[in-house]
Design a protein around this motif. Sequence first.
Motif, PDB file in Angstrom:
ATOM      1  N   PHE A 273      -9.487 -13.081  -0.710  1.00  0.00           N
ATOM      2  CA  PHE A 273      -8.465 -13.857  -0.015  1.00  0.00           C
ATOM      3  C   PHE A 273      -8.944 -15.304   0.100  1.00  0.00           C
ATOM      4  CE2 PHE A 273      -7.004  -9.691   1.388  1.00  0.00           C
ATOM      5  CZ  PHE A 273      -5.627  -9.846   1.380  1.00  0.00           C
ATOM      6  N   VAL A 274      -8.076 -16.220  -0.279  1.00  0.00           N
ATOM      7  CA  VAL A 274      -8.381 -17.647  -0.132  1.00  0.00           C
ATOM      8  C   VAL A 274      -7.406 -18.312   0.838  1.00  0.00           C
ATOM      9  CG1 VAL A 274      -9.474 -17.820  -2.391  1.00  0.00           C
ATOM     10  CG2 VAL A 274      -7.013 -18.207  -2.198  1.00  0.00           C
ATOM     11  N   ALA A 275      -6.466 -17.537   1.356  1.00  0.00           N
ATOM     12  CA  ALA A 275      -5.531 -17.997   2.390  1.00  0.00           C
ATOM     13  C   ALA A 275      -5.026 -16.769   3.125  1.00  0.00           C
ATOM     14  CB  ALA A 275      -4.363 -18.770   1.789  1.00  0.00           C
TER      15      ALA A 275
ATOM     16  N   ALA B  27     -10.942  -2.750  -2.785  1.00  0.00           N
ATOM     17  CA  ALA B  27     -10.142  -3.915  -2.390  1.00  0.00           C
ATOM     18  C   ALA B  27     -10.239  -4.119  -0.882  1.00  0.00           C
ATOM     19  CB  ALA B  27      -8.687  -3.718  -2.797  1.00  0.00           C
ATOM     20  N   ASP B  28     -10.136  -5.342  -0.463  1.00  0.00           N
ATOM     21  CA  ASP B  28     -10.103  -5.665   0.966  1.00  0.00           C
ATOM     22  C   ASP B  28      -9.012  -4.828   1.634  1.00  0.00           C
ATOM     23  OD1 ASP B  28      -9.308  -7.104   3.454  1.00  0.00           O
ATOM     24  OD2 ASP B  28     -10.686  -8.649   2.739  1.00  0.00           O
TER      25      ASP B  28
ATOM     26  N   GLY C 285       0.823  -1.212   0.000  1.00  0.00           N
ATOM     27  CA  GLY C 285       0.000   0.000   0.000  1.00  0.00           C
ATOM     28  C   GLY C 285       0.854   1.257   0.000  1.00  0.00           C
ATOM     29  N   GLU C 286       1.993   1.216   0.685  1.00  0.00           N
ATOM     30  CA  GLU C 286       2.905   2.367   0.717  1.00  0.00           C
ATOM     31  C   GLU C 286       3.521   2.620  -0.649  1.00  0.00           C
ATOM     32  OE1 GLU C 286       5.888   1.714   3.637  1.00  0.00           O
ATOM     33  OE2 GLU C 286       4.483   1.538   5.331  1.00  0.00           O
ATOM     34  N   LEU C 287       3.717   1.566  -1.416  1.00  0.00           N
ATOM     35  CA  LEU C 287       4.425   1.674  -2.690  1.00  0.00           C
ATOM     36  C   LEU C 287       3.485   1.971  -3.861  1.00  0.00           C
ATOM     37  CD1 LEU C 287       6.746  -1.337  -1.995  1.00  0.00           C
ATOM     38  CD2 LEU C 287       7.554   1.000  -2.384  1.00  0.00           C
TER      39      LEU C 287
END
Length: 347
Positions: A172-174, A127-128, A116-118
């Motif tokens: 997310f799946v993991a 987005a989640d 997120g910083e980049l």
Amino acid sequence: MHRFALQPACHARPSAQASRLLRCALFWSLLLWAATGQSAGGRNALDAIVERAGNLERTHTLLVAVDGETVVARGFRGHDVDTTANIKSLSKTWMATLVGAAIDRGMIESVDQPIGELLGPRMPHGADERVARITVGQLLSMQSGLERTSGANYGSWVASRDWVANALQRPFVAEPGTRMLYSTGNTHVLSAILTRASGRSTLALMRDWLGKPLGIDIPPWTRDPQGIYFGGNEMGMTPHALLVFGEMIRRGGRVGEQQVISRDWIESSWRGRTRSIYTGDAYGYGWFTTDLAGVTAHYGRGYGGQVLFVVPERQMTVVMTSDPTPPSDGRYFGRQAEIVEALIEAD
């Protein structure tokens, strides 16, 4: 023959000379075969291995360097080692190395930096909230936790209007940092990060940080709808360029007196953080690691049989390029690994 700036085994220190004498003799016999195509005792071991590799139905080229010398540079079925080949997902190994170069230069803080910083404004809306906390290292090791963009999802992903947003808006799946979910979307997000952090294209960085010091050409390849170079697929490289790259990695990131990539990064990228569900081999940052003939081998691979093996204990680098068009049986890679194992045993 292509010659690399390394001394062969028989120029070792005197204390090591006796223990390496037999290997040295084999090394020079291989060089004699490569230079003359002749064998005093008929077909030698290397000749047989090369023929075996060429008999694999998809093989286009085989290159082998031992102790810094190219002992095999063969093309098959009308292909040669200086013609550009689509290296498919072997591109991921190059992308991971480019990320290491960016960390070496302070452009990216570390593998622990959150994306997120980049990405800043490139983070997609909707987005989640956990996506922003995914780290650079988790993208590199395929542990983002996001649903894959590869496999059955690949076609719809590359048909989308924004590849970065599509990859990051998946569920997310993991949990991030847990199991390996092989996904080209991860490495494409890294290409977007490099582009934004540097203000330059991934192609420009690849040419400047890797192409120039290695003395190789890096042609343009596929870009996404926003103009970001595809991170992790479709790069074009000559087999000889792959060998030069592999030799640089084998030598701890050095070309002559120039440190192209830090040794620390190479060692970190080889450190297994997860495992492939298909082969069981460890995966680090763009590199798989396995055991062949009792020694450790690191490799990158792409669809259809594009492989690069680095075997530090044997001072060996092996490149094989193959027909990249579907279909390709996943068992084909196992047959290529057997070729590399035979080369190690002959060394």
